[in-house]
Design a protein around this motif. Structure first.
Motif, short mmCIF file in Angstrom:
data_model
loop_
_atom_site.label_atom_id
_atom_site.label_comp_id
_atom_site.label_asym_id
_atom_site.label_seq_id
_atom_site.Cartn_x
_atom_site.Cartn_y
_atom_site.Cartn_z
N ASN A 89 38.95 71.88 -14.86
CA ASN A 89 37.80 71.93 -15.76
C ASN A 89 37.91 70.92 -16.89
OD1 ASN A 89 36.23 74.12 -14.65
ND2 ASN A 89 38.03 75.36 -15.11
N ASP A 90 39.10 70.45 -17.14
CA ASP A 90 39.26 69.43 -18.18
C ASP A 90 40.49 68.58 -17.89
OD1 ASP A 90 41.49 70.87 -18.97
OD2 ASP A 90 40.50 71.79 -20.68
N TRP A 91 40.69 67.64 -18.75
CA TRP A 91 41.77 66.66 -18.62
C TRP A 91 43.14 67.32 -18.51
CZ3 TRP A 91 43.77 62.21 -17.64
CH2 TRP A 91 44.84 61.71 -18.36
N LEU A 92 43.43 68.32 -19.34
CA LEU A 92 44.74 68.96 -19.32
C LEU A 92 44.97 69.71 -18.01
CD1 LEU A 92 44.93 70.31 -22.99
CD2 LEU A 92 46.17 68.35 -22.03
N GLU A 93 43.95 70.40 -17.52
CA GLU A 93 44.10 71.09 -16.23
C GLU A 93 44.35 70.07 -15.12
OE1 GLU A 93 41.44 75.12 -17.13
OE2 GLU A 93 40.95 73.87 -15.41
N GLY A 94 43.71 68.91 -15.21
CA GLY A 94 43.93 67.85 -14.22
C GLY A 94 45.37 67.35 -14.25
N LEU A 95 45.89 67.16 -15.46
CA LEU A 95 47.28 66.69 -15.61
C LEU A 95 48.27 67.71 -15.05
CD1 LEU A 95 47.86 65.19 -19.15
CD2 LEU A 95 47.96 64.05 -16.92
N VAL A 142 50.71 67.16 -22.27
CA VAL A 142 50.43 68.60 -22.37
C VAL A 142 51.16 69.20 -23.58
CG1 VAL A 142 50.69 70.85 -21.23
CG2 VAL A 142 49.94 68.85 -19.91
N THR A 143 52.41 68.80 -23.81
CA THR A 143 53.11 69.37 -24.97
C THR A 143 52.44 68.91 -26.28
OG1 THR A 143 54.75 67.59 -24.76
CG2 THR A 143 55.36 69.73 -23.87
N THR A 151 46.65 77.68 -29.01
CA THR A 151 45.88 78.66 -28.23
C THR A 151 45.60 78.19 -26.81
OG1 THR A 151 43.73 77.77 -28.94
CG2 THR A 151 44.71 79.48 -30.33
N VAL A 152 45.69 76.88 -26.53
CA VAL A 152 45.40 76.43 -25.16
C VAL A 152 46.52 76.84 -24.19
CG1 VAL A 152 44.00 74.43 -25.90
CG2 VAL A 152 46.43 74.12 -25.39
N GLY A 153 47.71 77.19 -24.74
CA GLY A 153 48.85 77.52 -23.89
C GLY A 153 48.58 78.64 -22.90
N GLY A 154 47.91 79.69 -23.36
CA GLY A 154 47.64 80.84 -22.50
C GLY A 154 46.77 80.47 -21.31
N ARG A 155 45.70 79.75 -21.61
CA ARG A 155 44.78 79.33 -20.55
C ARG A 155 45.51 78.45 -19.53
NH1 ARG A 155 41.60 74.68 -20.01
NH2 ARG A 155 41.88 73.98 -22.15
N ARG A 211 58.15 75.36 -17.70
CA ARG A 211 58.87 75.44 -18.97
C ARG A 211 58.86 74.08 -19.68
NH1 ARG A 211 63.97 77.36 -17.48
NH2 ARG A 211 63.00 79.35 -17.00
N ALA A 212 59.01 73.01 -18.88
CA ALA A 212 58.98 71.65 -19.47
C ALA A 212 57.65 71.37 -20.16
CB ALA A 212 59.25 70.61 -18.38
N LEU A 213 56.59 72.01 -19.63
CA LEU A 213 55.26 71.85 -20.23
C LEU A 213 55.09 72.75 -21.46
CD1 LEU A 213 53.05 71.95 -16.99
CD2 LEU A 213 53.50 69.93 -18.40
N GLY A 214 56.07 73.65 -21.67
CA GLY A 214 55.92 74.62 -22.76
C GLY A 214 55.09 75.82 -22.34
N LEU A 215 55.04 76.08 -21.01
CA LEU A 215 54.19 77.17 -20.51
C LEU A 215 55.01 78.21 -19.77
CD1 LEU A 215 51.30 75.03 -18.96
CD2 LEU A 215 51.30 76.22 -21.16
N GLN A 216 54.60 79.46 -19.87
CA GLN A 216 55.22 80.53 -19.09
C GLN A 216 54.75 80.46 -17.65
OE1 GLN A 216 54.51 84.38 -21.10
NE2 GLN A 216 56.75 84.39 -21.13
N SER A 217 55.66 80.67 -16.71
CA SER A 217 55.25 80.59 -15.30
C SER A 217 54.90 81.98 -14.78
CB SER A 217 56.33 79.97 -14.46
OG SER A 217 57.43 80.85 -14.39
#
Lengths: 217, 217
Positions: A89-95, A142-143, A151-155, A211-217
Motif C-alpha cells: 500500500n505504500d513505499w515502506l510495505e514495498g521495501l 525502514v528503521t 506508530t508505523v511499527g505495528g502496522r 528484528r533488523a527492521l526493528g519489527l516483531q515477527s
C-alpha cells in the motif's frame, strides 16, 4: 524438447525463473512509490539485478534443452497469486516485501539447491541467489521511518506476518501439485525431522530479518 | 558541484535519464498485462534495456561532475504527469505506448542531440537512443490483434492520438520552464522555419509508425 536435467531440477529452474521475472516486475512497479529520485534509483537497480538473474536462468534452460515457458508455466498461478495478495500500500510495505519476501525465498531456494544433482545448475542457482542489495537498503530506510514515527511499527509488523502467511499458502499449493519438486526435498534427501529443522532455520532467519527492521515477527 | 558541461546539456541529460528511468518502470509495470510468458519476457527485456540506458546516463553525469538527482529533478513533474495521464488500460495500449511514445521521444532527442557541443555526451545520447526492440515486436503483436478483431483499430487509433497530445502538452511545459534547453534548439541553432521543419519531420515519422501498426494517425 528433451533435456538431460531431471524433472525436479527443471521445476526448480522454472519456479525460480518465474519468481525472478515477477520480482523484477513488482520491484520496478514499487519503484513508482519511491519518495525521492535516489530511492527510485535504488529500487530500480535491484529490479534490474533480478532481471539479470532471470535472464541467466532462462538462457541456462535454453542451453540445457529445456523450454523455459513450459518450465515456468506451472508456477505462474501460485506466484501471481502471492503477488496479487501482497500488493504494497505504500513505499515502506514495498521495501519490506522486497527484503522479507526475497529473504525467505532465497533461504528456501538455497536449501533446495543443495539437492540439485547437476553441478553447473547448482552453481548457477546459488549465484543468482546472491544478495541484490535489498537487505541493507531496506533496513536503513525502514528503521529511519520507524524512528521518525514509531506508530508505523505495528502496522509494518502485521504486514511482515501477512507476507509469510501468503508465501506459505502458495508454497503449500506448489508442494501438493508438483510431486517431483517435493520429492527432491522429501524423497531420499530429507526425512520428516530434517524438514522440521529446515522450517526452524527458515523461521529463525525470518525473525532475524524482522528484528533488523526493528519489527516483531 | 561544478561541471564543464553547459546548462542545456545538463538539462538534456537530466530529462533523458529521468525519461529512461520512468520508461523502465512503466514498461516493467505493463509487462504484468502481458497475455503470455513470452510476451512478458519480451516487454521485460525492453524495460531492462531502458534501465541500462538510464544507468549509462547516470554514470556519465557523475563522471562529468553533474549531480544526477539535481539534473533530473526539474523534469520529474512533467514526465510523471505524462505517464499518469497515459496509463494503458490493456496490453495493446501498453505496446502502442512503448512503440509510439518511445518513437516520438527518440526522434525528438535525436534532433536535439545534434546541437550538443560536448562530443562524448553527444555520442552517449545517440547510443542510448538506439532501438531497444520495441518497434518490430509492437508492430507484430498489434497487427495480429487488429487482424483477429478489426473493431479494436478505432479505439487504438484514438489512443495513439491521445499519446501525442499528452506528450506535446508536457513538452510545451518544459519549453516554457527550461530556457537553456529551449535555447539549445531556438537560440543560435534553429530559426522558426527550422522548428517548423523539425515538427514536420516528427509528425511524418509518427504517421509512419501509426501506419505500420495499421492505424490512422
Amino acid at each position: 524438447m528433451t533435456s538431460r536435467l531431471d524433472q525436479a531440477t527443471i521445476d526448480l529452474l522454472g519456479v525460480l525463473a518465474y519468481g525472478e521475472l515477477t520480482a523484477f516486475e513488482r520491484l520496478a512497479t514499487d519503484a513508482r512509490l519511491a519518495p525521492t529520485i535516489s530511492d527510485k534509483h535504488a529500487l530500480a537497480s535491484m529490479a534490474a539485478a533480478e532481471f539479470d538473474h532471470y535472464r541467466q536462468l532462462h538462457d541456462h534452460m535454453v542451453n540445457e534443452g529445456v523450454d523455459p515457458e513450459a518450465a515456468m508455466e506451472p508456477f505462474v498461478s501460485p506466484v501471481d497469486a502471492f503477488h496479487d495478495s501482497t500488493q504494497p500500500n505504500d513505499w515502506l510495505e514495498g521495501l519490506i516485501k522486497a527484503y522479507v519476501g526475497d529473504g525467505l525465498a532465497t533461504d528456501f531456494y538455497r536449501e533446495v539447491a543443495a539437492f540439485i544433482q547437476d553441478a553447473p545448475t547448482r552453481g548457477l542457482v546459488l549465484e543468482v541467489l546472491a544478495d541484490t542489495g535489498q537487505a541493507s537498503f531496506a533496513v536503513e530506510r525502514v528503521t529511519q521511518a520507524i524512528a521518525a514515527d514509531p506508530t508505523v511499527g505495528g502496522r509494518l509488523a502485521l504486514w511482515g506476518r501477512r507476507l509469510v502467511g501468503e508465501a506459505l499458502i502458495q508454497a503449500q499449493r506448489v508442494a501438493v501439485e508438483r510431486d517431483a519438486l517435493t520429492e527432491l526435498l522429501v524423497g531420499g534427501s530429507l526425512d520428516l525431522a530434517g524438514i522440521g529443522r529446515l522450517f526452524t532455520r527458515l523461521t529463525d532467519n525470518h525473525t532475524a530479518r524482522m528484528r533488523a527492521l526493528g519489527l516483531q515477527s
